[in-house]
Design an enzyme around this catalytic site. Structure first.
Site, PDB file in Angstrom:
ATOM      1  N   ARG A  75       1.209  -1.254   0.194  1.00 47.95           N
ATOM      2  CA  ARG A  75      -0.144  -0.159   0.075  1.00 47.95           C
ATOM      3  C   ARG A  75       0.940   0.895   0.237  1.00 47.95           C
ATOM      4  O   ARG A  75       1.606   1.499   0.782  1.00 47.95           O
ATOM      5  CB  ARG A  75      -1.228   0.054   0.949  1.00 47.95           C
ATOM      6  CG  ARG A  75      -2.178   1.397   1.714  1.00 47.95           C
ATOM      7  CD  ARG A  75      -2.729   1.151   2.502  1.00 47.95           C
ATOM      8  NE  ARG A  75      -3.844   0.422   2.356  1.00 47.95           N
ATOM      9  CZ  ARG A  75      -4.503   0.735   1.690  1.00 47.95           C
ATOM     10  NH1 ARG A  75      -5.171   1.818   1.301  1.00 47.95           N
ATOM     11  NH2 ARG A  75      -6.325   0.632   1.174  1.00 47.95           N
ATOM     12  N   LEU A 141       2.855   6.552   7.571  1.00 47.19           N
ATOM     13  CA  LEU A 141       2.101   5.150   7.825  1.00 47.19           C
ATOM     14  C   LEU A 141       3.089   4.701   7.133  1.00 47.19           C
ATOM     15  O   LEU A 141       3.432   3.042   7.203  1.00 47.19           O
ATOM     16  CB  LEU A 141       0.113   4.962   8.004  1.00 47.19           C
ATOM     17  CG  LEU A 141      -0.871   5.920   8.760  1.00 47.19           C
ATOM     18  CD1 LEU A 141      -2.147   5.193   8.488  1.00 47.19           C
ATOM     19  CD2 LEU A 141       0.081   5.194  10.209  1.00 47.19           C
ATOM     20  N   TYR A 142       2.543   5.343   5.716  1.00 47.08           N
ATOM     21  CA  TYR A 142       3.699   4.824   4.734  1.00 47.08           C
ATOM     22  C   TYR A 142       5.254   4.210   5.260  1.00 47.08           C
ATOM     23  O   TYR A 142       5.901   3.039   5.072  1.00 47.08           O
ATOM     24  CB  TYR A 142       3.362   4.514   3.094  1.00 47.08           C
ATOM     25  CG  TYR A 142       4.646   4.831   2.339  1.00 47.08           C
ATOM     26  CD1 TYR A 142       3.906   3.158   1.350  1.00 47.08           C
ATOM     27  CD2 TYR A 142       5.939   5.269   1.291  1.00 47.08           C
ATOM     28  CE1 TYR A 142       5.297   2.915   0.957  1.00 47.08           C
ATOM     29  CE2 TYR A 142       6.422   4.432   0.513  1.00 47.08           C
ATOM     30  CZ  TYR A 142       5.795   3.318  -0.024  1.00 47.08           C
ATOM     31  OH  TYR A 142       6.651   2.534  -0.453  1.00 47.08           O
ATOM     32  N   SER A 143       5.585   5.253   5.915  1.00 46.95           N
ATOM     33  CA  SER A 143       7.419   4.908   6.346  1.00 46.95           C
ATOM     34  C   SER A 143       6.863   4.776   7.068  1.00 46.95           C
ATOM     35  O   SER A 143       8.335   3.027   7.781  1.00 46.95           O
ATOM     36  CB  SER A 143       7.364   6.714   6.496  1.00 46.95           C
ATOM     37  OG  SER A 143       7.257   7.522   5.781  1.00 46.95           O
ATOM     38  N   LYS A 146       6.719   0.754   6.225  1.00 47.40           N
ATOM     39  CA  LYS A 146       7.850  -0.061   5.522  1.00 47.40           C
ATOM     40  C   LYS A 146       9.178  -0.330   6.357  1.00 47.40           C
ATOM     41  O   LYS A 146       9.677  -1.455   5.990  1.00 47.40           O
ATOM     42  CB  LYS A 146       7.992   0.288   4.577  1.00 47.40           C
ATOM     43  CG  LYS A 146       7.025   1.255   3.283  1.00 47.40           C
ATOM     44  CD  LYS A 146       6.674  -0.437   2.041  1.00 47.40           C
ATOM     45  CE  LYS A 146       7.743  -0.521   1.277  1.00 47.40           C
ATOM     46  NZ  LYS A 146       7.568  -1.636   0.353  1.00 47.40           N
TER      47      LYS A 146
END
Length: 344
Positions: A75, A141-143, A146
């Protein structure tokens, strides 16, 4: 070898498929029923496995008989709740690794991101290498997810199950309809992209799609990479706002010239991030401006890729050659309007 590629219907995933085929691999792709596999159907010999990172049974079927996994699915948008990001980026990776280990897969190549090192209070990161620690608090949230997934992958490295994480920066090139380059070009075509540089140069390492994919193929083959992360990027960084001006000229857009006060931008981005934490908004749309997007355009971020050049492969396509290939592809699909259609 026989390889499984997740995220193969996406931009980078499709180029990993191409690179594996060029290397002589047998390729199986994991695709969801709702994905668009039209490009993959043009690649001779590709085997399709339909499933989802949330479905452990489909992952066991997909990994059966596989030698190496290239895990590109994730995502990657600003849209989504914490639960959605954790389920897809962290738990999904964990489920896929578990299925791969049970199936006897020998190599697991995880497509991570330099965004995993973007802290909420971070500034410029110039020529950093893999010794750079993860921040205490991530920018979005992506950082965050991941980074969490990368930790899980590298901790799983064993003599009989080699794991490696690649961090390609700002992947660009043909077949990208939703990444940073088409989004920014779309804004310049309408003249709606302001100059966010604050009057100073902003440097960035980018990664042409074939350079990223070639690194994946090497990571699935070479010795001595287990449990390690690698920055992967083009040979030379670019200055973002000079590059955008040239892109505007190439494709008939308007150069970003309108200045916006940095303090106002930070306040707007912070407010949008807070409001878009509400699940009804987070599930439905992306914020109009986020601290993550603002950081990508205002913080310099360049990487020392000497480890990847030494252990994997140097980038074979330079910026100008990649740009020529991108322009040729844009012409072949009907022009810049078709290139940016999905982000308008």
């Amino acid at each position: 070898m026989k390889v499984l590629v997740t995220g193969a219907s996406g931009f980078l995933g499709s180029h990993i498929v191409d690179a594996c085929v060029r290397a002589g691999d047998e390729v199986r792709v994991l695709v969801r029923e709702e994905s668009d596999p039209s490009y993959l159907h043009t690649v001779p010999g590709v085997e399709f496995a339909y499933g989802d990172l949330r479905d452990a049974t489909s992952l066991r079927r997909a990994t059966d008989g596989i030698d190496a996994v290239h895990h590109s699915a994730a995502r990657v948008t600003d849209r989504g709740t914490r639960a959605q990001f954790r389920d897809e980026n962290v738990a999904g990776t964990e489920r896929l690794m578990s299925a791969a280990q049970q199936a006897g897969v020998r190599r697991f190549v995880f497509i991570s991101s330099p965004s995993a090192l973007m802290g909420i209070r971070g500034g410029d990161q110039l020529d950093i290498d893999e010794s750079e620690p993860f921040p205490a608090r991530h920018l979005n949230l992506y950082s965050e997810t991941k980074a969490a997934a990368e930790r899980l992958v590298l901790a799983a490295d064993r003599p009989d199950f080699t794991t490696v994480a690649l961090r390609p920066r700002a992947v660009w090139g043909p077949r990208d309809h939703s990444g940073f380059m088409p989004r920014l070009i779309a804004k310049m075509m309408t003249g709606s992209l302001p100059d966010l540089s604050g009057g100073r140069p902003v440097y960035a390492s980018l990664c042409y799609c074939e350079n990223a994919a070639d690194a994946c193929v090497r990571a699935a083959r070479v010795d001595g990479v287990g449990g390690r992360a690698y920055f992967v990027a083009d040979e030379k960084p670019v200055e973002i706002w000079s590059m955008l001006a040239l892109l505007a000229d190439r494709f008939g857009g308007r150069r970003p010239t309108r200045q916006v006060p940095q303090g106002l931008l930070r306040a707007l981005a912070f407010t949008a991030d807070m409001v878009w934490k509400l699940p009804p908004l987070a599930k439905r749309s992306s914020p109009p401006l986020s601290r993550y997007t603002l950081a990508l355009l205002t913080r310099s971020a360049t990487y020392d890729t000497s480890a990847a050049r030494r252990d994997l492969t140097p980038p074979l396509v330079d910026h100008e050659a990649g740009m020529a290939q991108l322009e040729s592809w844009i012409d072949s699909i009907g022009g810049v309007g078709e290139f940016i259609r999905k982000v308008q």
